[in-house]
Design a protein around this motif. Structure first.
Motif, PDB file in Angstrom:
ATOM      1  N   ALA A 154      -8.010  -8.056 -19.667  1.00  0.00           N
ATOM      2  CA  ALA A 154      -8.714  -9.038 -18.839  1.00  0.00           C
ATOM      3  C   ALA A 154      -9.551  -8.393 -17.748  1.00  0.00           C
ATOM      4  O   ALA A 154     -10.458  -9.024 -17.225  1.00  0.00           O
ATOM      5  N   GLY A 155      -9.260  -7.183 -17.392  1.00  0.00           N
ATOM      6  CA  GLY A 155     -10.052  -6.515 -16.375  1.00  0.00           C
ATOM      7  C   GLY A 155      -9.194  -5.675 -15.452  1.00  0.00           C
ATOM      8  O   GLY A 155      -7.962  -5.756 -15.465  1.00  0.00           O
ATOM      9  N   VAL A 156      -9.859  -4.880 -14.665  1.00  0.00           N
ATOM     10  CA  VAL A 156      -9.213  -3.949 -13.749  1.00  0.00           C
ATOM     11  C   VAL A 156      -9.858  -4.100 -12.380  1.00  0.00           C
ATOM     12  O   VAL A 156     -11.079  -4.197 -12.273  1.00  0.00           O
ATOM     13  N   LEU A 157      -9.038  -4.128 -11.344  1.00  0.00           N
ATOM     14  CA  LEU A 157      -9.539  -4.092  -9.976  1.00  0.00           C
ATOM     15  C   LEU A 157      -9.481  -2.652  -9.501  1.00  0.00           C
ATOM     16  O   LEU A 157      -8.474  -1.967  -9.715  1.00  0.00           O
ATOM     17  N   GLY A 158     -10.522  -2.183  -8.847  1.00  0.00           N
ATOM     18  CA  GLY A 158     -10.555  -0.817  -8.338  1.00  0.00           C
ATOM     19  C   GLY A 158     -10.641  -0.809  -6.826  1.00  0.00           C
ATOM     20  O   GLY A 158     -11.366  -1.616  -6.235  1.00  0.00           O
ATOM     21  N   PHE A 159      -9.891   0.071  -6.196  1.00  0.00           N
ATOM     22  CA  PHE A 159      -9.851   0.178  -4.744  1.00  0.00           C
ATOM     23  C   PHE A 159     -10.006   1.629  -4.318  1.00  0.00           C
ATOM     24  O   PHE A 159      -9.496   2.531  -4.988  1.00  0.00           O
ATOM     25  N   ALA A 160     -10.643   1.842  -3.199  1.00  0.00           N
ATOM     26  CA  ALA A 160     -10.631   3.166  -2.587  1.00  0.00           C
ATOM     27  C   ALA A 160      -9.197   3.437  -2.142  1.00  0.00           C
ATOM     28  O   ALA A 160      -8.500   2.514  -1.705  1.00  0.00           O
ATOM     29  N   PRO A 161      -8.710   4.673  -2.258  1.00  0.00           N
ATOM     30  CA  PRO A 161      -7.315   4.953  -1.904  1.00  0.00           C
ATOM     31  C   PRO A 161      -6.924   4.496  -0.496  1.00  0.00           C
ATOM     32  O   PRO A 161      -5.854   3.933  -0.300  1.00  0.00           O
ATOM     33  N   GLY A 162      -7.794   4.695   0.482  1.00  0.00           N
ATOM     34  CA  GLY A 162      -7.476   4.273   1.849  1.00  0.00           C
ATOM     35  C   GLY A 162      -7.341   2.767   1.974  1.00  0.00           C
ATOM     36  O   GLY A 162      -6.453   2.264   2.655  1.00  0.00           O
ATOM     37  N   ALA A 163      -8.210   2.033   1.298  1.00  0.00           N
ATOM     38  CA  ALA A 163      -8.153   0.570   1.348  1.00  0.00           C
ATOM     39  C   ALA A 163      -6.895   0.054   0.658  1.00  0.00           C
ATOM     40  O   ALA A 163      -6.241  -0.869   1.147  1.00  0.00           O
ATOM     41  N   PHE A 164      -6.535   0.664  -0.454  1.00  0.00           N
ATOM     42  CA  PHE A 164      -5.322   0.234  -1.156  1.00  0.00           C
ATOM     43  C   PHE A 164      -4.090   0.557  -0.321  1.00  0.00           C
ATOM     44  O   PHE A 164      -3.162  -0.251  -0.231  1.00  0.00           O
ATOM     45  N   GLY A 165      -4.062   1.717   0.312  1.00  0.00           N
ATOM     46  CA  GLY A 165      -2.949   2.085   1.175  1.00  0.00           C
ATOM     47  C   GLY A 165      -2.780   1.099   2.323  1.00  0.00           C
ATOM     48  O   GLY A 165      -1.659   0.693   2.645  1.00  0.00           O
ATOM     49  N   ALA A 166      -3.873   0.700   2.937  1.00  0.00           N
ATOM     50  CA  ALA A 166      -3.812  -0.278   4.021  1.00  0.00           C
ATOM     51  C   ALA A 166      -3.297  -1.627   3.516  1.00  0.00           C
ATOM     52  O   ALA A 166      -2.502  -2.293   4.191  1.00  0.00           O
ATOM     53  N   PHE A 167      -3.719  -2.025   2.330  1.00  0.00           N
ATOM     54  CA  PHE A 167      -3.259  -3.277   1.729  1.00  0.00           C
ATOM     55  C   PHE A 167      -1.752  -3.239   1.502  1.00  0.00           C
ATOM     56  O   PHE A 167      -1.025  -4.162   1.868  1.00  0.00           O
ATOM     57  N   VAL A 168      -1.249  -2.159   0.924  1.00  0.00           N
ATOM     58  CA  VAL A 168       0.186  -2.041   0.651  1.00  0.00           C
ATOM     59  C   VAL A 168       0.982  -2.027   1.954  1.00  0.00           C
ATOM     60  O   VAL A 168       2.017  -2.693   2.074  1.00  0.00           O
ATOM     61  N   ARG A 169       0.505  -1.304   2.961  1.00  0.00           N
ATOM     62  CA  ARG A 169       1.206  -1.286   4.266  1.00  0.00           C
ATOM     63  C   ARG A 169       1.280  -2.682   4.865  1.00  0.00           C
ATOM     64  O   ARG A 169       2.310  -3.091   5.393  1.00  0.00           O
ATOM     65  N   SER A 170       0.200  -3.451   4.769  1.00  0.00           N
ATOM     66  CA  SER A 170       0.213  -4.800   5.335  1.00  0.00           C
ATOM     67  C   SER A 170       1.194  -5.702   4.590  1.00  0.00           C
ATOM     68  O   SER A 170       1.861  -6.532   5.199  1.00  0.00           O
ATOM     69  N   LEU A 171       1.299  -5.532   3.274  1.00  0.00           N
ATOM     70  CA  LEU A 171       2.281  -6.309   2.512  1.00  0.00           C
ATOM     71  C   LEU A 171       3.707  -5.958   2.925  1.00  0.00           C
ATOM     72  O   LEU A 171       4.544  -6.838   3.087  1.00  0.00           O
ATOM     73  N   LYS A 172       3.964  -4.670   3.110  1.00  0.00           N
ATOM     74  CA  LYS A 172       5.307  -4.234   3.525  1.00  0.00           C
ATOM     75  C   LYS A 172       5.647  -4.784   4.904  1.00  0.00           C
ATOM     76  O   LYS A 172       6.760  -5.236   5.135  1.00  0.00           O
ATOM     77  N   GLU A 173       4.684  -4.748   5.819  1.00  0.00           N
ATOM     78  CA  GLU A 173       4.911  -5.277   7.168  1.00  0.00           C
ATOM     79  C   GLU A 173       5.169  -6.788   7.120  1.00  0.00           C
ATOM     80  O   GLU A 173       6.054  -7.299   7.798  1.00  0.00           O
ATOM     81  N   ARG A 174       4.398  -7.493   6.330  1.00  0.00           N
ATOM     82  CA  ARG A 174       4.561  -8.934   6.203  1.00  0.00           C
ATOM     83  C   ARG A 174       5.937  -9.278   5.605  1.00  0.00           C
ATOM     84  O   ARG A 174       6.617 -10.171   6.049  1.00  0.00           O
ATOM     85  N   HIS A 175       6.335  -8.513   4.580  1.00  0.00           N
ATOM     86  CA  HIS A 175       7.642  -8.736   3.937  1.00  0.00           C
ATOM     87  C   HIS A 175       8.784  -8.442   4.910  1.00  0.00           C
ATOM     88  O   HIS A 175       9.753  -9.192   4.974  1.00  0.00           O
ATOM     89  N   ALA A 176       8.661  -7.384   5.685  1.00  0.00           N
ATOM     90  CA  ALA A 176       9.699  -7.034   6.653  1.00  0.00           C
ATOM     91  C   ALA A 176       9.806  -8.098   7.746  1.00  0.00           C
ATOM     92  O   ALA A 176      10.903  -8.421   8.210  1.00  0.00           O
ATOM     93  N   GLY A 177       8.694  -8.679   8.126  1.00  0.00           N
ATOM     94  CA  GLY A 177       8.691  -9.729   9.149  1.00  0.00           C
ATOM     95  C   GLY A 177       9.254 -11.039   8.663  1.00  0.00           C
ATOM     96  O   GLY A 177       9.715 -11.874   9.436  1.00  0.00           O
ATOM     97  N   ALA A 178       9.267 -11.250   7.343  1.00  0.00           N
ATOM     98  CA  ALA A 178       9.773 -12.502   6.775  1.00  0.00           C
ATOM     99  C   ALA A 178      11.282 -12.489   6.628  1.00  0.00           C
ATOM    100  O   ALA A 178      11.882 -13.525   6.385  1.00  0.00           O
ATOM    101  N   SER A 179      11.902 -11.333   6.780  1.00  0.00           N
ATOM    102  CA  SER A 179      13.364 -11.243   6.588  1.00  0.00           C
ATOM    103  C   SER A 179      14.123 -11.790   7.768  1.00  0.00           C
ATOM    104  O   SER A 179      13.734 -11.841   8.851  1.00  0.00           O
TER     105      SER A 179
END
Length: 66
Positions: free
Chosen positions: A41-66
């Motif tokens: 169906a397709g592939v999304l491509g990210f610059a490594p820095g942008a993907f790293g920032a995205f993953v960090r924000s998800l981890k922070e959001r998940h930690a705050g929801a606990s």
């Protein structure tokens, strides 16, 4: 999608048949993400820095929801 990608499933995909999983392939220039249920169906491509920032924000959001 190119054959040189080494796709791996997310460690958060869950058990069973993996109905909610993504696959990731990385290289120095790009992080690629696709739906493991429909890889053609397709592939999304990210610059490594942008993907790293995205993953960090998800981890922070998940930690705050606990």
């Amino acid at each position: 999608m190119t054959p040189q990608h080494n796709w791996r499933k997310s460690s958060y995909s869950g058990s069973g048949d993996g109905n909610a999983c993504v696959e990731i392939a990385d290289s120095p220039a790009r992080i690629s993400v696709r739906d493991s249920k429909d890889p053609a169906a397709g592939v999304l491509g990210f610059a490594p820095g942008a993907f790293g920032a995205f993953v960090r924000s998800l981890k922070e959001r998940h930690a705050g929801a606990s």
